[in-house]
Design an enzyme around this catalytic site. Structure first.
Site, short mmCIF file in Angstrom:
data_model
loop_
_atom_site.label_atom_id
_atom_site.label_comp_id
_atom_site.label_asym_id
_atom_site.label_seq_id
_atom_site.Cartn_x
_atom_site.Cartn_y
_atom_site.Cartn_z
CD GLN A 1 55.40 -4.38 -144.34
OE1 GLN A 1 55.71 -3.37 -144.20
NE2 GLN A 1 55.97 -5.38 -144.21
CD GLU B 1 59.41 -4.31 -141.72
OE1 GLU B 1 58.74 -5.34 -141.06
OE2 GLU B 1 59.58 -4.55 -142.96
CB SER C 1 55.30 -11.99 -145.21
OG SER C 1 56.58 -11.20 -144.68
CB SER D 1 51.47 -6.51 -137.32
OG SER D 1 52.52 -7.41 -137.17
#
Length: 385
Positions: free
Chosen positions: A107, A225, A110, A142
């Protein structure tokens, strides 16, 4: 409410058991094609299973020791968003390999200046013919080092307010211009990464949904999430649970310290509360009701619960708790030592605990929104302040 699952004679149980007899050690592809990886998804990727059937399937797979593929971001977050807004070509190309664990996903959300305030993201995607050219930096990504694809949000129109002008893309992680740098955690492990995108070209067909309307899709992903990170084991669905720690205590015999006994009782109570909140979610789904703020409530509770489990486990190790090769009562370290070092991340990743409390305060308690000093400004104008 009946808190027990259907018995052994239930037809769904018999169906799963028959299939498992034919596939005693099922592969990820076999589980995916049978619809057992995400049974609530529509066919052909799932089986349109209602919540009770999902729970029965989960229970039978667990009994048989059959493990679904490890692709948490792909199965838990990217897949539901593609189902929600992807084209038929997206679904045909990505969903089955994703469910089978053949293509891992990450993903790309951020950024250094857009963490809790994710809508402040500055990564830019500029249309150039049949491609978008992407430049920017992502962080806390991640599994990027293992991923074939990433779900990426980038700003396509900086002259709109920050929650607008954002688009949602499927980003091939082997595209030229992508650089992945590891972030080593205090556990010694390498889960997170920084990802730098320099003139990365993404085909326009990889746009999910409409251009400049990606923020609503990001909220779909984040909602999934919060559910994914608040289920199963204490470490975001993985690792030991409160029941595992209580089993260790029972096997040891007893605990004399009254304060430790009280903390163990609190762990049991927290675990039961989380189980009942999950059943509330299941009940709402059975009634056809849309998911509410329970995802944020569960995430806040589950993250702090995970930290409590690991803190008690360390204290049960006594003075040996400073070592990384000893678990409770001097037993095997298993994931206890790793879990204690990882646990501080639980209330940060996937939406910080304080942000989740804001959501709960506003959407559940009806408290007023925080004052938005950037209201009415475009993203560019807000950046100049």
């Amino acid at each position: 409410m009946d808190f027990d699952l259907p018995g052994d004679d239930h037809p769904d149980r018999r169906s799963v058991r028959d299939w498992l007899r034919e596939h005693p050690q099922p592969s990820g592809r076999q589980l995916a094609e049978a619809g057992y990886v995400a049974p609530h998804w529509p066919a052909p990727w799932g089986m349109d299973a209602d919540p009770i059937r999902q729970l029965v399937i989960d229970d039978e797979l667990k009994r048989a020791g059959a493990h679904r593929p490890m692709n948490p971001i792909g199965i838990g977050w990217a897949g539901p968003t593609i189902l929600h807004a992807g084209t038929q070509e997206h679904k045909d190309r990505y969903l089955m390999p994703l469910l089978a664990g053949e293509e891992v996903w990450c993903q790309l959300f951020s950024e250094p200046q857009a963490g809790s305030d994710l809508a402040n993201l500055g990564t830019r995607a500029v249309r150039d013919g049949d491609e978008y050219v992407v430049n920017g930096q992502k962080i806390w990504t991640s599994l990027a080092q293992f991923s074939a694809y990433g779900i990426l949000i980038a700003r396509t129109d900086p002259d709109q307010p920050k929650h607008q002008g954002v688009s949602y893309f499927i980003c091939p992680m082997d595209a030229p211009g992508i650089e992945i740098r590891p972030i080593i955690e205090m556990t010694g492990g390498h889960t997170f990464n920084e990802v730098f995108l320099t003139d990365v070209r993404i085909p326009a067909e990889n746009l999910v949904g409409e251009e400049n309307r990606g923020w609503s899709l990001a909220k779909v992903t984040l909602g999934n999430e919060r559910v994914s990170l608040s289920s199963g084991g204490a470490l975001w669905g993985h690792g030991p649970t409160a029941d595992d720690l209580l089993d260790v205590v029972r096997d040891h015999g007893h605990v004399d310290d009254p304060l430790l006994r009280q903390r163990l009782a609190r762990l049991y109570i927290e675990s039961e509360l989380l189980r009942l909140i999950r059943l509330r979610t299941v009940t709402a789904a059975i009634k056809g009701e849309p998911p509410g703020p329970e995802a944020s409530i569960r995430k806040v509770m589950a993250d702090e619960h995970g930290q409590h489990i690991m803190e008690v486990a360390k204290d049960l190790a006594g003075t040996a708790g400073v070592r990384d090769d000893v678990g409770p009562f001097g037993g095997d370290a298993d994931l206890w030592a790793h879990g204690f070092l990882f646990a501080p991340a639980l209330t940060v990743g996937g939406g910080t605990g304080v942000v989740q409390r804001n959501i709960i305060g506003e959407r559940v308690l009806g408290l007023p929104h925080d004052v938005d000093v950037e209201q009415g400004l475009s993203w560019v104008e807000a950046r100049r302040r």
